[in-house]
Design a protein around this motif. Structure first.
Motif, short mmCIF file in Angstrom:
data_model
loop_
_atom_site.label_atom_id
_atom_site.label_comp_id
_atom_site.label_asym_id
_atom_site.label_seq_id
_atom_site.Cartn_x
_atom_site.Cartn_y
_atom_site.Cartn_z
N VAL A 158 15.44 36.38 35.46
CA VAL A 158 15.28 36.39 36.91
C VAL A 158 13.79 36.28 37.22
N VAL A 159 13.41 35.25 37.96
CA VAL A 159 12.00 34.99 38.26
C VAL A 159 11.59 35.84 39.47
N GLY A 160 10.43 36.48 39.35
CA GLY A 160 9.90 37.25 40.47
C GLY A 160 10.35 38.69 40.45
N CYS A 161 9.99 39.39 41.51
CA CYS A 161 10.29 40.82 41.62
C CYS A 161 11.49 41.08 42.51
N GLU A 162 12.24 40.05 42.87
CA GLU A 162 13.41 40.21 43.72
C GLU A 162 14.67 39.97 42.90
N ALA A 163 15.63 40.85 43.04
CA ALA A 163 16.90 40.69 42.35
C ALA A 163 17.72 39.58 43.02
N GLU A 164 18.50 38.88 42.24
CA GLU A 164 19.38 37.86 42.78
C GLU A 164 20.62 38.53 43.37
N VAL A 165 20.85 38.31 44.65
CA VAL A 165 22.02 38.87 45.34
C VAL A 165 22.93 37.70 45.68
N ILE A 166 24.10 37.66 45.06
CA ILE A 166 25.02 36.53 45.18
C ILE A 166 26.32 37.04 45.78
N GLU A 167 26.72 36.44 46.89
CA GLU A 167 27.97 36.84 47.53
C GLU A 167 29.15 36.21 46.79
N VAL A 168 30.22 36.99 46.69
CA VAL A 168 31.43 36.56 45.99
C VAL A 168 32.54 36.36 47.02
N ALA A 169 33.20 35.22 46.94
CA ALA A 169 34.27 34.91 47.90
C ALA A 169 35.56 35.61 47.50
N PRO A 170 36.38 36.00 48.46
CA PRO A 170 37.68 36.62 48.13
C PRO A 170 38.66 35.58 47.59
N CYS A 171 39.58 36.05 46.75
CA CYS A 171 40.64 35.19 46.22
C CYS A 171 41.95 35.99 46.21
N PRO A 172 42.55 36.20 47.38
CA PRO A 172 43.75 37.07 47.46
C PRO A 172 44.94 36.52 46.69
N GLU A 173 45.10 35.18 46.61
CA GLU A 173 46.24 34.62 45.90
C GLU A 173 46.17 34.94 44.41
N VAL A 174 44.98 34.81 43.83
CA VAL A 174 44.82 35.10 42.41
C VAL A 174 45.06 36.58 42.14
N VAL A 175 44.52 37.45 43.00
CA VAL A 175 44.70 38.89 42.82
C VAL A 175 46.17 39.27 42.91
N ALA A 176 46.89 38.68 43.85
CA ALA A 176 48.32 38.99 43.99
C ALA A 176 49.09 38.59 42.74
N GLN A 177 48.76 37.45 42.15
CA GLN A 177 49.46 37.02 40.94
C GLN A 177 49.11 37.90 39.75
N VAL A 178 47.83 38.28 39.63
CA VAL A 178 47.43 39.15 38.53
C VAL A 178 48.12 40.51 38.63
N LEU A 179 48.15 41.09 39.83
CA LEU A 179 48.80 42.39 40.00
C LEU A 179 50.30 42.29 39.77
N ALA A 180 50.91 41.19 40.17
CA ALA A 180 52.35 41.03 39.95
C ALA A 180 52.66 40.94 38.46
N ARG A 181 51.79 40.30 37.69
CA ARG A 181 52.02 40.19 36.25
C ARG A 181 51.82 41.52 35.54
N ARG A 182 50.90 42.33 36.04
CA ARG A 182 50.58 43.58 35.36
C ARG A 182 51.35 44.77 35.91
N GLU A 183 52.21 44.55 36.87
CA GLU A 183 52.94 45.67 37.47
C GLU A 183 53.89 46.28 36.46
N ARG A 184 53.88 47.60 36.40
CA ARG A 184 54.74 48.31 35.44
C ARG A 184 56.15 48.38 36.00
N LYS A 185 57.12 47.87 35.24
CA LYS A 185 58.49 47.89 35.68
C LYS A 185 59.11 49.27 35.41
N PRO A 186 59.91 49.77 36.34
CA PRO A 186 60.53 51.09 36.11
C PRO A 186 61.52 51.03 34.96
#
Length: 296
Positions: free
Chosen positions: A184-212
């Motif tokens: 990282v050049v300089g004395c300032e930290a790189e601050v990078i915004e991250v975009a939401p991805c609700p579709e990917v999160v929903a699929q990941v959580l559905a795959r990892r959901e514990r079945k009763p």
């Protein structure tokens, strides 16, 4: 990756990987492992230094002078200490078998909203289009770039999902904060915004959901005890009925499953199977033990 690009890296004129020319494969692998261990140790120590500043007000002792300078710029101009709600917050979801640690949770602009900041000590850039090479992740992340930014994007979105589910807050924004002494050049930290991805999160959580788990008895109780037969002996009777088929006076097993972990491949029926028949799945090389449990 090593085998795929080995011939290309043997050219010493290669600007990025020319240092591997003439080295044996095992030496290159050991070198990569050593670099990874050193980076992990330094990253953990940097996170610990920042955590002690938020919790106890300690300052750096000089071991991370450049990173500390970048961190101080972040606390003065991006996220003041007064806006920080909690640091190093442990998040978990037993239902989905997920856990993680959010570095900084700060106040948002609206009531009930928060902002997530995650510190990274990465040598390589964390921008969205950096080192992408037109590659994408594996499903369900097949529309996420296969680079550092894509990996951290899914990580922060999962943190946001656990925060919203467990604490009832709204995640307004998510940021990566990159601090590094040389990258990282300089004395300032790189601050990078991250975009939401609700579709990917929903699929990941559905795959990892514990079945009763299905309990014994009930409508699928004892096979010999009637159609609705619950009660004692139902589980054992169901096990025997699923493992064997009666044909005249003979019993024979009609399903053998590979015992390798994560390999649910079933062998076809054989008249006289060997004691340990090999699994016919392409990537499974482990010998089989007899398994009388049949697929329902």
């Amino acid at each position: 990756m090593l085998e795929q690009n080995w011939d290309k890296w043997q050219d010493t004129s290669n600007k990025r990987h020319g240092e591997y020319g003439g080295l044996p494969r095992e030496e290159v692998k050991s070198k990569w492992a050593e670099v990874g261990r050193d980076a992990a140790v330094l990253g953990t120590a940097m996170h610990r230094t920042f955590e002690l500043f938020y919790t106890e007000g300690r300052v750096d002792d000089g071991s991370f002078a450049r990173e500390w300078e970048q961190f101080m710029h972040f606390t003065e101009h991006v996220c003041p200490v007064g806006n920080v709600l909690v640091s190093e917050m442990r998040l978990f979801s037993p239902k989905h078998r997920l856990c993680g640690t959010a570095d900084v949770i700060a106040k948002g602009s609206a009531p009930g909203s928060v902002i997530i900041y995650d510190f990274k000590r990465s040598k390589h850039a964390c921008l969205e289009n950096e080192h992408a090479f037109n590659e994408w992740g594996y499903p369900p992340c097949n529309r996420i770039t296969a680079n550092n930014h894509g990996t951290y994007r899914v990580q922060l979105n999962l943190y946001a999902a656990m925060l919203e589910a467990n604490y009832g807050v709204t995640v307004e924004k998510m940021f990566l904060v990159r601090c590094h002494a040389t990258a990282v050049v300089g004395c300032e930290a790189e601050v990078i915004e991250v975009a939401p991805c609700p579709e990917v999160v929903a699929q990941v959580l559905a795959r990892r959901e514990r079945k009763p788990a299905v309990q014994g008895g009930g409508a699928r109780g004892g096979v010999r005890g009637g159609a609705g037969g619950g009660g004692g002996g139902g589980k054992e009777t169901r096990r025997r009925a699923s493992c064997f088929r009666r044909r005249g006076s003979r019993r024979r097993s009609f399903g053998r499953r590979c015992r390798r972990r994560r390999c649910g491949h079933y062998l076809g029926r054989r008249r006289r199977p060997s004691r340990y028949p090999p699994c016919r799945r392409r990537r499974c090389r482990r010998r089989l033990h007899r398994c009388r449990r049949a697929r329902q």
